[in-house]
Design an enzyme around this catalytic site. Structure first.
Site, PDB file in Angstrom:
ATOM      1  N   ARG A 143       0.795  -1.165   0.081  1.00  0.00           N
ATOM      2  CA  ARG A 143      -0.079   0.012   0.066  1.00  0.00           C
ATOM      3  C   ARG A 143       0.961   1.297  -0.051  1.00  0.00           C
ATOM      4  NH1 ARG A 143      -5.528  -0.124   2.289  1.00  0.00           N
ATOM      5  NH2 ARG A 143      -5.894  -2.258   2.464  1.00  0.00           N
ATOM      6  N   TYR A 146       0.620   4.008  -2.684  1.00  0.00           N
ATOM      7  CA  TYR A 146      -0.397   4.990  -2.552  1.00  0.00           C
ATOM      8  C   TYR A 146      -0.361   5.785  -1.377  1.00  0.00           C
ATOM      9  CZ  TYR A 146      -5.387   6.471  -2.643  1.00  0.00           C
ATOM     10  OH  TYR A 146      -6.676   7.285  -2.260  1.00  0.00           O
ATOM     11  N   ASN A 191     -17.431  -5.433  -4.696  1.00  0.00           N
ATOM     12  CA  ASN A 191     -16.901  -7.029  -4.364  1.00  0.00           C
ATOM     13  C   ASN A 191     -18.043  -7.774  -3.502  1.00  0.00           C
ATOM     14  OD1 ASN A 191     -14.422  -7.088  -5.716  1.00  0.00           O
ATOM     15  ND2 ASN A 191     -13.444  -7.838  -3.949  1.00  0.00           N
ATOM     16  N   PHE A 192     -18.477  -7.094  -2.363  1.00  0.00           N
ATOM     17  CA  PHE A 192     -19.736  -7.605  -1.644  1.00  0.00           C
ATOM     18  C   PHE A 192     -20.977  -7.543  -2.354  1.00  0.00           C
ATOM     19  CE2 PHE A 192     -17.919  -7.550   2.747  1.00  0.00           C
ATOM     20  CZ  PHE A 192     -16.687  -8.118   2.427  1.00  0.00           C
ATOM     21  N   GLN A 210     -11.723  -6.176  11.158  1.00  0.00           N
ATOM     22  CA  GLN A 210     -10.967  -5.026  10.830  1.00  0.00           C
ATOM     23  C   GLN A 210     -12.316  -4.082  10.267  1.00  0.00           C
ATOM     24  OE1 GLN A 210     -11.033  -7.741   8.850  1.00  0.00           O
ATOM     25  NE2 GLN A 210     -10.894  -7.096   6.693  1.00  0.00           N
ATOM     26  N   ARG A 212     -14.403  -0.332   8.893  1.00  0.00           N
ATOM     27  CA  ARG A 212     -14.241   0.915   7.883  1.00  0.00           C
ATOM     28  C   ARG A 212     -15.535   1.486   8.215  1.00  0.00           C
ATOM     29  NH1 ARG A 212      -9.974  -1.020   7.531  1.00  0.00           N
ATOM     30  NH2 ARG A 212      -8.774  -1.391   5.533  1.00  0.00           N
ATOM     31  N   ASP A 273      -3.246  -4.202   5.959  1.00  0.00           N
ATOM     32  CA  ASP A 273      -4.653  -3.584   5.692  1.00  0.00           C
ATOM     33  C   ASP A 273      -5.056  -3.161   7.197  1.00  0.00           C
ATOM     34  OD1 ASP A 273      -7.299  -5.185   4.009  1.00  0.00           O
ATOM     35  OD2 ASP A 273      -7.649  -3.869   5.917  1.00  0.00           O
TER      36      ASP A 273
HETATM   37  N1  UDP Z   1     -12.334  -6.582   2.128  1.00  0.00           N
HETATM   38  C1  UDP Z   1     -12.692  -7.848   2.316  1.00  0.00           C
HETATM   39  N2  UDP Z   1     -13.067  -8.506   1.180  1.00  0.00           N
HETATM   40  C2  UDP Z   1     -13.163  -7.954  -0.141  1.00  0.00           C
HETATM   41  C3  UDP Z   1     -12.477  -6.637  -0.476  1.00  0.00           C
HETATM   42  C4  UDP Z   1     -12.280  -5.957   0.608  1.00  0.00           C
HETATM   43  O1  UDP Z   1     -12.914  -8.364   3.480  1.00  0.00           O
HETATM   44  O2  UDP Z   1     -13.565  -8.646  -1.213  1.00  0.00           O
HETATM   45  C5  UDP Z   1     -11.693  -5.684   3.020  1.00  0.00           C
HETATM   46  C6  UDP Z   1     -10.322  -5.078   3.091  1.00  0.00           C
HETATM   47  O3  UDP Z   1      -9.614  -6.184   3.707  1.00  0.00           O
HETATM   48  C7  UDP Z   1     -10.507  -3.906   3.974  1.00  0.00           C
HETATM   49  C8  UDP Z   1     -12.071  -3.462   3.849  1.00  0.00           C
HETATM   50  O4  UDP Z   1     -12.718  -4.532   3.344  1.00  0.00           O
HETATM   51  O5  UDP Z   1     -10.383  -4.199   5.350  1.00  0.00           O
HETATM   52  C9  UDP Z   1     -11.987  -2.243   2.697  1.00  0.00           C
HETATM   53  O6  UDP Z   1     -11.424  -2.832   1.794  1.00  0.00           O
HETATM   54  P1  UDP Z   1     -11.310  -1.568   0.314  1.00  0.00           P
HETATM   55  O7  UDP Z   1     -10.492  -2.552  -0.532  1.00  0.00           O
HETATM   56  O8  UDP Z   1     -12.665  -1.192  -0.010  1.00  0.00           O
HETATM   57  O9  UDP Z   1     -10.511  -0.340   0.646  1.00  0.00           O
HETATM   58  P2  UDP Z   1      -9.394  -0.131   1.780  1.00  0.00           P
HETATM   59  O10 UDP Z   1     -10.328   0.736   2.926  1.00  0.00           O
HETATM   60  O11 UDP Z   1      -8.903  -1.356   2.440  1.00  0.00           O
HETATM   61  O12 UDP Z   1      -8.604   0.951   1.267  1.00  0.00           O
END
Ligand code: UDP
Length: 311
Positions: A143, A146, A191-192, A210, A212, A273
């Site tokens: 990461r 970025y 994704n979800f 984790q 968000r 992450d």
């Molecule tokens: N994540 C997940 N499954 C997925 C995609 C993402 O569990 O198919 C988790 C990822 O590990 C992170 C959070 O969802 O903890 C958000 O991921 P995203 O890629 O959207 O953005 P980030 O906040 O990590 O930049």
């Protein structure tokens, strides 16, 4: 009629920002190399004489042949999966690209806003994250391309503000979702949502503990616009403070899509992450009179409508 340049204006956020600036009665010149942006995101403006699209990589020098009032630097990859696909481009647009955007603002006597990110806080040791926290970033992690480019960009913006007299803004954007996200961008909402709509198990990375906090795009763009019109020159967090463990978020998506295809727990796609993330939006509330209005349920509902039409 004032004129804005929006780098990355064909991207998810950039195109929504472009819509907003046009609706405020401005002209907009979009620069985008379409590496992660999509021309379709601006297709509804095809006959709009107030929008000019220039296909250009803003990491390469450019000039604009007319007066410019505001430069919004929004060109960048934004998804961890895209950092892996385009690591060098990510670093270049967050260094040369930022420099080019600042030089354009300096030459034109324009204001400049840089799209920064909650990733400047890395895997944060302070929770929720306020703008005074300096962050915990691994410079050599996946990461890092970025995170460090965005941190470099913030330093560059402050240097242009302090030493070149450019009137700048820094918005630290937290996780945002909504219509026009690429269905394959690898972020958690597409994704979800796509897994649920296809009846496939939802892939939770790690144990899903984790966290968000998810902001709907119209709320985010409103915060960005207010910041652009304010006089505040230090970074401001814009995001929604409603925080969810990712495992719980998977269940919410299943409930809102009326599906239950199960959850599979897999390896993290990117190491480092962040374990927790939630914006402290005290500054945005006090300085901009801003806070998010759209509930997760309503925002996801609108987003799902858009995704279904694009499948
Ligand atoms: N994540 C997940 N499954 C997925 C995609 C993402 O569990 O198919 C988790 C990822 O590990 C992170 C959070 O969802 O903890 C958000 O991921 P995203 O890629 O959207 O953005 P980030 O906040 O990590 O930049």
């Amino acid at each position: 009629m004032p004129t804005a340049v929006v780098t990355g204006g064909a991207g998810f956020l950039g195109s929504h920002l472009t819509d907003r600036i046009l609706s405020e009665g401005w002209r907009v010149i979009v620069l985008d190399n379409l590496i992660t942006g999509r021309a379709e995101n601006l297709a509804h403006h095809a006959d709009n004489p107030d929008l000019t699209f220039i296909k250009h990589d803003v990491s390469q020098p450019f000039s604009i042949d007319e007066p410019v009032d505001f430069v919004f630097h929004f060109a960048s990859t934004a998804s961890p999966v895209d950092f892996i696909r385009h690591p060098i481009e990510t670093m270049l647009v967050g260094s040369y690209g930022t420099h080019n955007a600042l030089e354009l603002a300096r030459i034109k006597g324009a204001k400049m806003m840089m799209a920064s990110t909650s990733e400047v806080y890395g895997d944060p040791m302070v929770h929720p994250q306020n703008e005074e926290y300096w962050g915990n970033v691994n410079p050599i992690g996946v990461r890092g391309v970025y995170d460090e480019a965005k941190r470099f960009s913030e330093s560059m913006v402050m240097a242009y503000q302090r030493y070149k007299g450019v009137d700048t803004r820094i918005v630290r954007i937290f996780n945002t979702y909504g219509e026009r996200m690429r269905l394959d961008d690898g972020r958690v909402v597409p994704n979800f949502a796509m897994q649920a709509l296809r009846g496939e198990p939802i892939t939770v990375y790690g144990d899903g503990s984790q966290t968000r906090s998810f902001c709907y795009v119209s709320d985010l763009v409103d915060g960005i616009w207010r910041l652009s019109q304010s006089n505040y020159q230090l970074p401001v967090n814009i995001g929604n403070p409603d925080e969810y463990p990712i495992r719980r978020f998977a269940e919410i998506i299943q409930a809102l899509t009326h599906t239950d295809s199960g959850i599979v727990y897999t390896e993290f796609v990117t190491p480092d992450d962040p374990k927790q993330r939630r914006p402290d939006i005290t500054k945005a509330r006090e300085i901009l009179g801003w806070e998010p209005k759209v509930s997760l349920e309503e925002g996801i509902r609108r987003t799902l409508e858009d995704f279904k039409q694009r499948v």
